[in-house]
Design a protein around this motif. Sequence first.
Motif, PDB file in Angstrom:
ATOM      1  N   ASN A   1       1.338  44.217  16.712  1.00 15.52           N
ATOM      2  CA  ASN A   1       0.055  45.247  15.467  1.00 15.52           C
ATOM      3  C   ASN A   1       1.353  45.830  14.576  1.00 15.52           C
ATOM      4  O   ASN A   1       0.600  46.700  13.719  1.00 15.52           O
ATOM      5  N   SER A   2       2.723  45.316  13.784  1.00 21.44           N
ATOM      6  CA  SER A   2       3.508  45.265  13.272  1.00 21.44           C
ATOM      7  C   SER A   2       3.431  44.509  12.312  1.00 21.44           C
ATOM      8  O   SER A   2       3.724  43.328  12.759  1.00 21.44           O
ATOM      9  N   ALA A   3       5.525  44.812  11.146  1.00 21.48           N
ATOM     10  CA  ALA A   3       5.448  43.667  10.575  1.00 21.48           C
ATOM     11  C   ALA A   3       6.702  43.372  10.821  1.00 21.48           C
ATOM     12  O   ALA A   3       7.465  41.830  10.514  1.00 21.48           O
ATOM     13  N   ALA A   4       6.923  43.813  12.152  1.00 19.96           N
ATOM     14  CA  ALA A   4       7.961  43.305  12.906  1.00 19.96           C
ATOM     15  C   ALA A   4       7.978  41.659  13.148  1.00 19.96           C
ATOM     16  O   ALA A   4       6.895  41.670  13.505  1.00 19.96           O
ATOM     17  N   GLU A   5       9.305  40.834  13.326  1.00 22.79           N
ATOM     18  CA  GLU A   5       9.368  39.935  13.849  1.00 22.79           C
ATOM     19  C   GLU A   5      10.416  39.319  14.273  1.00 22.79           C
ATOM     20  O   GLU A   5      11.596  39.775  14.211  1.00 22.79           O
ATOM     21  N   LEU A   6       9.960  38.266  16.007  1.00 26.53           N
ATOM     22  CA  LEU A   6      10.698  38.673  17.100  1.00 26.53           C
ATOM     23  C   LEU A   6      12.165  36.880  16.223  1.00 26.53           C
ATOM     24  O   LEU A   6      11.027  36.343  15.777  1.00 26.53           O
ATOM     25  N   HIS A   7      12.654  37.104  15.939  1.00 27.70           N
ATOM     26  CA  HIS A   7      13.615  35.772  15.080  1.00 27.70           C
ATOM     27  C   HIS A   7      14.847  35.503  16.641  1.00 27.70           C
ATOM     28  O   HIS A   7      14.834  35.902  17.478  1.00 27.70           O
ATOM     29  N   PRO A   8      14.849  34.105  16.144  1.00 31.73           N
ATOM     30  CA  PRO A   8      15.323  33.233  17.154  1.00 31.73           C
ATOM     31  C   PRO A   8      17.307  33.644  16.886  1.00 31.73           C
ATOM     32  O   PRO A   8      17.843  34.204  16.370  1.00 31.73           O
ATOM     33  N   LYS A   9      17.273  33.487  18.285  1.00 32.72           N
ATOM     34  CA  LYS A   9      18.889  33.534  19.053  1.00 32.72           C
ATOM     35  C   LYS A   9      19.365  32.530  17.602  1.00 32.72           C
ATOM     36  O   LYS A   9      19.088  31.102  17.064  1.00 32.72           O
ATOM     37  N   GLY A  10      20.707  33.328  17.212  1.00 34.25           N
ATOM     38  CA  GLY A  10      21.827  32.298  16.199  1.00 34.25           C
ATOM     39  C   GLY A  10      21.310  32.658  14.859  1.00 34.25           C
ATOM     40  O   GLY A  10      21.714  32.636  13.546  1.00 34.25           O
ATOM     41  N   THR A  11      20.130  33.606  14.258  1.00 33.75           N
ATOM     42  CA  THR A  11      19.454  34.190  12.980  1.00 33.75           C
ATOM     43  C   THR A  11      20.628  35.133  12.817  1.00 33.75           C
ATOM     44  O   THR A  11      21.295  35.856  13.404  1.00 33.75           O
ATOM     45  N   VAL A  12      21.535  35.145  11.863  1.00 38.77           N
ATOM     46  CA  VAL A  12      22.384  36.183  11.188  1.00 38.77           C
ATOM     47  C   VAL A  12      20.961  37.485  10.187  1.00 38.77           C
ATOM     48  O   VAL A  12      20.148  37.138   9.411  1.00 38.77           O
ATOM     49  N   VAL A  13      22.204  38.412  10.609  1.00 41.52           N
ATOM     50  CA  VAL A  13      21.398  39.876  10.192  1.00 41.52           C
ATOM     51  C   VAL A  13      22.249  40.434   9.352  1.00 41.52           C
ATOM     52  O   VAL A  13      23.539  40.185   9.439  1.00 41.52           O
TER      53      VAL A  13
ATOM     54  N   VAL B   1      17.705  42.560   6.543  1.00 41.75           N
ATOM     55  CA  VAL B   1      17.454  41.432   6.242  1.00 41.75           C
ATOM     56  C   VAL B   1      18.095  40.619   7.146  1.00 41.75           C
ATOM     57  O   VAL B   1      19.426  40.383   7.946  1.00 41.75           O
ATOM     58  N   THR B   2      17.354  39.467   7.109  1.00 45.39           N
ATOM     59  CA  THR B   2      17.886  38.179   8.516  1.00 45.39           C
ATOM     60  C   THR B   2      17.829  37.434   7.079  1.00 45.39           C
ATOM     61  O   THR B   2      16.890  36.510   6.676  1.00 45.39           O
ATOM     62  N   TRP B   3      17.936  35.827   7.981  1.00 41.69           N
ATOM     63  CA  TRP B   3      18.537  34.988   7.861  1.00 41.69           C
ATOM     64  C   TRP B   3      18.148  33.702   8.180  1.00 41.69           C
ATOM     65  O   TRP B   3      19.159  33.388   9.756  1.00 41.69           O
ATOM     66  N   THR B   4      17.511  32.276   9.080  1.00 44.91           N
ATOM     67  CA  THR B   4      17.457  31.780  10.158  1.00 44.91           C
ATOM     68  C   THR B   4      17.653  30.186   9.411  1.00 44.91           C
ATOM     69  O   THR B   4      16.915  30.303   9.226  1.00 44.91           O
ATOM     70  N   CYS B   5      19.055  29.896   9.811  1.00 41.20           N
ATOM     71  CA  CYS B   5      19.661  28.771   9.247  1.00 41.20           C
ATOM     72  C   CYS B   5      19.036  27.211   9.369  1.00 41.20           C
ATOM     73  O   CYS B   5      18.029  26.952  10.727  1.00 41.20           O
ATOM     74  N   GLY B   6      19.065  26.520   8.304  1.00 42.07           N
ATOM     75  CA  GLY B   6      18.270  25.193   8.627  1.00 42.07           C
ATOM     76  C   GLY B   6      19.151  23.962   8.834  1.00 42.07           C
ATOM     77  O   GLY B   6      20.398  24.893   9.337  1.00 42.07           O
ATOM     78  N   ALA B   7      18.609  22.682   8.482  1.00 36.81           N
ATOM     79  CA  ALA B   7      19.889  21.477   8.891  1.00 36.81           C
ATOM     80  C   ALA B   7      21.364  21.354   8.517  1.00 36.81           C
ATOM     81  O   ALA B   7      22.189  21.532   9.284  1.00 36.81           O
TER      82      ALA B   7
END
Length: 429
Positions: A280-292, A317-323
């Motif tokens: 019910n909010s704009a919060a997001e579950l980020h995966p392990k390994g995400t940079v904050v 702010v977060t970054w979920t890294c690609g390949a």
Amino acid sequence: MISVRLRRIAQINPQTSAFDRLGDDAELTFLPMEAVWPGGRIDISQRRTKAAVSTGYTRFQNGDVLVPKITPTFEAARSVLVNDLHGGVGAGTTELHILRPEGDVDGRFLLYVTNTHEFLKLGEAEMYGVAGQKRVPDAFIRDFCVELPDLESQRRIADFLDAETAHIDHFAQANNRLLDRLAERRVAAVINEVSGGEYSRKRESTLAWLNSVPDSWGEVRVGLLARMGSGHTPSRSRPEWWKECTIPWITTGEVQQVRNDRAEEIFQTREKISEVGLRNSAAELHPKGTVVLCRTAASAGYSAVMGTDMATSQDFVTWTCGARLEPFYLLWCLRAMRQDLLGRLAMGSTHKTIYVPDLQALRIPLPPTREEQAEIVRRIRSNNERVDRLMDKVKQQVALLAERRQALITAAVTGQFDVSTASGRGVTE
């Protein structure tokens, strides 16, 4: 020696008539809390007019002993004896108790009394208030018992301690300078690694915080390599959203875990949010390994990697890294650029903020493969471990010197040995 309470030998938080006699435009010494340093060091260079400090500040004069009342400055033995004040008068933070020696009391001896083990430990035990805001009460200062020798003996003890503590402080300051150099070396080594280290073929970098990068590397916007995200705080007005909270939730309170750059990952958070709150909010579950990266207030610029699946507050702010991007390589790039990032991007006079559009434009030097990025991370960790071991040894020496300083003061002030027969510097060696 006679046993006497402090209020019998010093005025505690007295009026300062010399201040009252000044004209409104007269300048006097101004002393904020940060200007009072351990070991009796004090910065009295700042000045204010009497009109500017006539209300809301503590007043003092030459010869007063200033005792910080709030944690942790009280426990750090940051009391000072003030002299050479501009106009003989000063004003400063309200977080000070003022002790004004009377009669046959040497001000230096009184200062050393406030640096004894008993004074500091008993004062700490008497503190009141909430965590982080505890203060030593006026009554403790007034009722503290002192074993008072005659004036000549006080001066002899003070002379002895002046010489001995100066000797200890000299070594402590040298060790602290070494710590500063090691910290600088640590940062420089990280910057060197993320800029290509000893690569022989380099070109001029287009990044403000680097001079050069290897010819084979790119300088790429992070947004092209990682999915950028943020966080949110579920409404506190909906108590049902704050029940059965199980999702780790990073707030600015977690920055303390990584402030010294030793830890790379955050595994535990002080607060959690619920599945309902997340939905019910704009919060997001980020995966392990995400940079904050924290982008607000005093914690702006500090970064880490999530050690498990987590959400964050809107301060991050977060970054979920690609390949193409190794998360820990991105982490060390962010740490290497922190001062430049803050200097160019942090805006606002009270609560500085690094704004999202600026973060979206961030670029980093990019080795062509994740394997090469991982090798750079390995070398950074190896170097950091060596430097950290050295820093830990130096810090241990600083702590031992502080303990010895306090033990020496306590022994001399309480008469555990006769300073007239002490063997000088041998006592501290």
